[in-house]
Design an enzyme around this catalytic site. Structure first.
Site, short mmCIF file in Angstrom:
data_model
loop_
_atom_site.label_atom_id
_atom_site.label_comp_id
_atom_site.label_asym_id
_atom_site.label_seq_id
_atom_site.Cartn_x
_atom_site.Cartn_y
_atom_site.Cartn_z
N ASP A 109 0.83 -1.21 0.00
CA ASP A 109 0.00 0.00 0.00
C ASP A 109 0.86 1.26 0.00
OD1 ASP A 109 1.04 -0.32 2.51
OD2 ASP A 109 -0.83 0.09 3.57
N LYS A 160 6.93 5.03 17.90
CA LYS A 160 6.45 6.41 17.83
C LYS A 160 6.84 7.17 19.09
CE LYS A 160 2.44 5.10 15.23
NZ LYS A 160 1.04 4.74 15.30
N ASP A 218 2.22 6.47 2.04
CA ASP A 218 1.52 5.28 2.49
C ASP A 218 0.02 5.56 2.25
OD1 ASP A 218 0.03 3.52 4.05
OD2 ASP A 218 1.52 3.44 5.64
P1 GTP Z 1 -4.91 -1.32 8.42
O1 GTP Z 1 -5.80 -2.40 8.97
O2 GTP Z 1 -5.71 -0.12 7.97
O3 GTP Z 1 -3.78 -0.94 9.33
O4 GTP Z 1 -4.23 -1.84 7.05
P2 GTP Z 1 -3.38 -3.17 6.76
O5 GTP Z 1 -4.12 -4.36 7.27
O6 GTP Z 1 -3.10 -3.17 5.30
O7 GTP Z 1 -2.06 -3.01 7.60
P3 GTP Z 1 -0.74 -2.18 7.26
O8 GTP Z 1 -1.13 -0.93 6.52
O9 GTP Z 1 0.04 -2.02 8.48
O10 GTP Z 1 0.03 -3.18 6.30
C1 GTP Z 1 1.13 -2.80 5.51
C2 GTP Z 1 1.20 -3.73 4.31
O11 GTP Z 1 1.41 -5.08 4.75
C3 GTP Z 1 -0.08 -3.75 3.49
O12 GTP Z 1 0.23 -3.81 2.14
C4 GTP Z 1 -0.79 -5.01 3.96
O13 GTP Z 1 -1.59 -5.60 2.93
C5 GTP Z 1 0.36 -5.92 4.31
N1 GTP Z 1 0.02 -6.82 5.42
C6 GTP Z 1 -0.40 -6.46 6.66
N2 GTP Z 1 -0.63 -7.56 7.41
C7 GTP Z 1 -0.35 -8.63 6.60
C8 GTP Z 1 -0.40 -10.05 6.80
O14 GTP Z 1 -0.77 -10.56 7.86
N3 GTP Z 1 -0.01 -10.84 5.75
C9 GTP Z 1 0.38 -10.31 4.55
N4 GTP Z 1 0.72 -11.16 3.56
N5 GTP Z 1 0.42 -8.99 4.33
C10 GTP Z 1 0.06 -8.16 5.35
#
Ligand code: GTP
Length: 354
Positions: A109, A160, A218
Site C-alpha cells: 500500500d 512512535k 503510504d
Molecule cells: P490497516 O488495517 O488499515 O492498518 O491496514 P493493513 O491491514 O493493510 O495493515 P498495514 O497498513 O500495516 O500493512 C502494511 C502492508 O502489509 C499492506 O500492504 C498489507 O496488505 C500488508 N500486510 C499487513 N498484514 C499482513 C499479513 O498478515 N499478511 C500479509 N501477507 N500482508 C500483510
C-alpha cells in the site's frame, strides 16, 4: 544477478473501511487501475519480473485480476496465508516461491518513487544482510523512526515518540539477502518491523539504510488515499499506468456535463455520470456512480454505484458502495457512510460514521 519481488498484500485495510469490505486495499481503484498495478508496472520497468504476492484477506481478488502476470509482462504468483501471519510471517510464508539471491519486499500500500535499480545496486555493493529504504517526513511523531550512523548502518528501530530523534522513517521497501528470510520463524504471526528487524540488529546483522528523496506515500488512510490518487493523476507520483498526467482522469464510458468542474487530480470512474454545475476537487469517484447537478465533492472517495443528489456537499468523506446521499445533505470531517445506506434529502448536516 536476478532479483525477486515480494509484495505484502494480506492486510485487512481497516482504516479504509468500508471500501475495503468489498475489495482489499491494494486493489482499490487508484488513477483508473487497481493500486497494485502501479507497482507491478514499475517493477517490470526496472527489469524485475519475478513477482510473488503474499496474500490472505480476499486472496481470490488478486488471483482473478493478475492471473499469472503475463498480461502485465511479469511472471507472478500468489502465495496465500490461511490466517494472516503479519508482515514478517508473510515474507517467511513465500520463501518456497523465491528463486533469486536478492529479494525486494514491498508493503503493498506504499507508493515509492525510488530508483529501484539503484536501490538494489546499493544493497549489493555494501553486501548488507538487509537494506531498508528510508524516507524523511516533516513530522515524524506519527511514525517509527530509523536512525543510521555515518556509514548508513541502522542503529535502532524506535517506536512512535513525541520527540523523535530523527526524521527518517521506514518507507516500506526492503532488500533482503535470500538466506535471511529463512531465519524468520515459520507458521506463526511475526511483525517484520517489531520483531524481525530489532532481532537482526541484536544479533549483529548488517542492516543498512538507503535514504530516498523521491516520492513516497503510504495509502493506508482516507486522507492519504485521496491525496495519493490525485498525485498519480497529476504525475506527481510516477507510474507507467498513467501515461498522460493531467488535472483530471475520466475513465471509459464516464459522462461528464461540459458545465461540471472536475480538477485537482480527480478521477471519474467508468460509466459514472456527472451533472451540470457539479464541482469535484481532488476526489476519487469509482464506477457506475451518479453525481447530480450542483453537487460538491472535495477530497473524498466515492464508492461504486453511489448516488449523490443535487446540491449535496461531501468534504473529506468516504462513501461506501451503493450508498445514496440525498439532496442538500452536507457531510464533512472524515464522515464515512456505510455501503447501501440511504440518507434522505436534507436530513443531515453533521459528520460521523453513518
Ligand atoms: P490497516 O488495517 O488499515 O492498518 O491496514 P493493513 O491491514 O493493510 O495493515 P498495514 O497498513 O500495516 O500493512 C502494511 C502492508 O502489509 C499492506 O500492504 C498489507 O496488505 C500488508 N500486510 C499487513 N498484514 C499482513 C499479513 O498478515 N499478511 C500479509 N501477507 N500482508 C500483510
Amino acid at each position: 544477478m536476478a532479483t525477486d519481488a515480494v509484495i505484502l498484500v494480506g492486510g485487512f485495510g481497516t482504516r479504509l473501511r468500508p471500501l475495503t469490505l468489498s475489495a482489499p486495499k491494494p486493489m482499490l481503484p487508484t488513477a483508473g487501475v487497481p493500486f497494485l498495478t502501479h507497482l507491478v508496472l514499475r517493477l517490470r520497468e526496472a527489469g524485475i519480473t519475478h513477482v510473488v504476492l503474499g496474500t490472505s484477506y480476499r486472496a481470490e481478488v488478486f488471483e482473478d485480476y493478475f492471473g499469472d502476470g503475463s498480461r502485465f509482462g511479469v511472471d507472478l504468483r500468489c502465495v496465500v496465508e490461511k490466517e494472516a501471519l503479519g508482515t514478517g510471517g508473510g515474507i517467511r510464508n513465500v520463501a518456497s516461491a523465491l528463486r533469486a539471491d536478492t529479494v525486494l519486499v514491498f508493503n503493498g500500500d506504499n507508493m515509492i518513487g525510488v530508483d529501484l535499480v539503484d536501490f538494489v545496486e546499493s544493497h549489493r555493493k555494501t553486501d548488507a544482510d538487509v537494506t531498508l529504504c528510508l524516507t524523511r517526513v516533516e513530522d515524524a511523531r506519527a511514525y517509527g523512526c530509523v536512525p543510521t550512523d555515518a556509514d548508513g548502518r541502522v542503529e535502532a528501530f524506535l517506536e512512535k515518540d513525541p520527540n523523535p530523534v530523527t526524521d527518517q522513517i521506514n518507507a516500506g521497501l526492503y532488500a533482503f539477502k535470500r538466506r535471511l528470510i529463512d531465519t524468520i520463524p515459520a507458521g506463526r504471526p511475526v511483525s517484520v518491523e517489531k520483531e524481525t528487524f530489532p532481532g537482526l540488529l541484536r544479533s549483529g546483522a548488517d542492516v543498512r539504510g538507503y535514504l530516498t528523496t523521491g516520492y513516497w506515500r503510504d495509502f493506508g488512510t482516507p486522507a492519504d488515499f485521496v491525496q495519493g490518487s490525485a498525485d498519480l493523476v497529476r504525475g506527481v507520483a510516477p507510474s507507467p499506468a498513467v501515461p498522460r498526467p493531467g488535472e483530471r482522469l475520466l475513465m471509459p464510458g464516464a459522462s461528464v456535463s461540459p458545465k461540471a468542474k472536475i480538477y485537482g487530480g480527480s478521477t471519474i470512474g467508468a460509466r459514472t455520470a456527472v451533472g451540470a454545475g457539479a464541482d469535484i476537487d481532488g476526489s476519487a469517484v469509482f464506477e457506475d456512480a451518479r453525481i447530480a447537478a450542483g453537487a460538491v465533492i472535495r477530497r473524498s472517495i466515492v464508492g461504486n454505484r453511489v448516488t449523490v443528489h443535487p446540491g449535496a456537499l461531501l468534504e473529506d468523506c468516504v462513501i461506501g458502495d451503493d450508498a445514496v446521499i440525498g439532496a442538500g445533505i452536507e457531510l464533512r470531517y472524515g464522515a464515512r457512510v456505510w455501503p447501501g445506506v440511504h440518507l434522505a434529502e436534507g436530513s443531515i448536516r453533521f459528520s460521523s460514521d453513518l
